[in-house]
Design an enzyme around this catalytic site. Structure first.
Site, short mmCIF file in Angstrom:
data_model
loop_
_atom_site.label_atom_id
_atom_site.label_comp_id
_atom_site.label_asym_id
_atom_site.label_seq_id
_atom_site.Cartn_x
_atom_site.Cartn_y
_atom_site.Cartn_z
CB SER A 260 -0.98 -0.03 1.32
OG SER A 260 -0.12 0.12 2.39
CG ASP B 69 -4.29 6.12 6.35
OD1 ASP B 69 -3.02 5.69 7.00
OD2 ASP B 69 -4.78 5.42 5.62
CG HIS C 233 -1.15 4.15 4.35
ND1 HIS C 233 -2.37 3.50 4.74
CD2 HIS C 233 -0.42 2.91 3.75
CE1 HIS C 233 -2.50 2.48 4.56
NE2 HIS C 233 -1.29 1.82 4.04
#
Length: 363
Positions: free
Chosen positions: A36, A331, A334
């Site tokens: 991610s 978040d 990240h």
């Protein structure tokens, strides 16, 4: 005399301009593998406010804007990478094989340890390299033509490992047990790099894992009342950063081994960890006035990190800070576009990739 000086200045400026262009355009393509931290749309699981800062809409990127790999593409004069799952797309300037939640290791590794329920994406290092190998002939043709093509391409392999360790930690395993994953993870990354070299890669960057002990998610879920569990200068959780450090030590050893085996190939280590640590020690140095440990997009949680597992970014109960550029964390796990920009600068110009991507010594 004046004319000669003007001509000299013109020649010098022309040389610097041509040098700059040659450095930024020496790659014909960029290929990326990972999770991610660098997925640009292979997995799209969230809507706005993800993507709000740069794109104005969600793109599958786990940030408010661009990722490190986006800034790398811009820095070397190439377009942002399309996800390899994009339909009717041209991949002649590169492709992205990263998947949100991708582990380095295959499902079997976790299944044997009773941890496979924590995984939902079958996109290990080897799965991603398989995808790359299958796509390659459509980009460059026969094997020798592809070797010529890859000799002018940059490949970024990672970050890998974060999801392997998350799976164990969130599965309730001790940090000691999870640390035993690290030799397997770093070996899988090295094997992936070796496969890519076999296909013709000659310029490979292998990023470390981040300072996971500085993630607001970890700091919230695994908070401790013992001040000794936290770094005095960073406020980060020591045991989790120790896991990151251990992984990175083993990864460096694997890279050293590969360099000895393939002396004609440039294999460079990209130090996510050092930059993340510096963010935590001195956030104001980089303009992060809200610090490195407080989430921008989140909700008041158990403590001071603005993270709540039951009101995560883009869910009811969460909100976005007034200016994401003042935060490192987007978040809780990240980073913001602002942090990605700074990290990418350290890869393009140094000191966190050696030699830097944009360096005449590596051209």
């Amino acid at each position: 005399m004046k004319l000669s000086i003007v001509v000299l200045l013109f020649l010098v400026s022309s040389f610097h301009l041509s040098l700059s262009l040659s450095l930024s355009q020496r790659y014909n393509a960029l290929f990326n593998f990972g999770d991610s931290l660098s997925d640009t749309g292979n997995v799209v699981i969230a809507g706005l406010p993800y993507g709000m800062t740069y794109f104005g809409h969600h793109t599958g990127r786990c940030s408010d804007g661009r990722l490190v790999i986006d800034f790398i593409a811009e820095g070397i004069g190439l377009p942002h990478l399309l996800p390899n799952t994009a339909k009717n797309a041209s991949f002649h300037q590169g492709a992205n094989f990263a998947f949100i939640a991708a582990p380095a290791l295959p499902f079997d590794f976790f299944h044997q340890r009773g941890l496979s329920k924590g995984l939902w994406v079958n996109a290990s290092v080897h799965e991603q390299v398989d995808r790359f190998e299958k796509l390659l002939p459509s980009i460059c043709g026969a094997p020798q033509e592809c070797k010529d093509f890859l000799s002018k391409s940059l490949l970024v392999v990672g970050e890998f490992g974060g999801n392997d360790y998350n799976t164990g930690i969130f599965g309730g395993r001790s940090i000691i047990e999870v640390s035993t994953f690290a030799p397997h993870v770093t070996q899988a990354v090295a094997e992936g790099v070796e496969r890519l070299i076999g296909l013709g890669a000659v310029d490979v960057i292998v990023p470390s894992v981040l300072t996971i002990g500085c993630f607001p998610l970890y700091l919230t879920l695994y908070n401790s009342s013992n001040p000794e569990d936290y770094g005095p200068k960073t406020g980060c959780a020591r045991k989790f950063n120790a896991l990151s450090w251990y992984h990175n030590t083993l990864l460096r050893r694997q890279i050293h081994r590969l360099r000895q085996k393939f002396p004609a190939v440039s294999i460079r280590y990209a130090d996510f960890y050092a930059q993340g640590f510096d963010f935590a020690i001195n956030p104001l140095k980089y303009g992060f006035k809200d610090g490195a440990l407080r989430t921008c997009c989140g909700a008041p949680g158990m403590g001071k990190y603005n993270f709540n597992l039951h009101a995560k970014c883009d869910q009811n109960g969460s909100s976005v800070c007034p200016d994401p550029a003042t935060h490192v964390s987007w978040d809780g796990i990240h980073m913001t576009e602002a942090a990605h920009r700074i990290i990418a600068r350290g890869w393009l110009h140094g000191p966190y990739v050696d030699p830097p991507i944009l360096s005449s010594s590596n051209s």
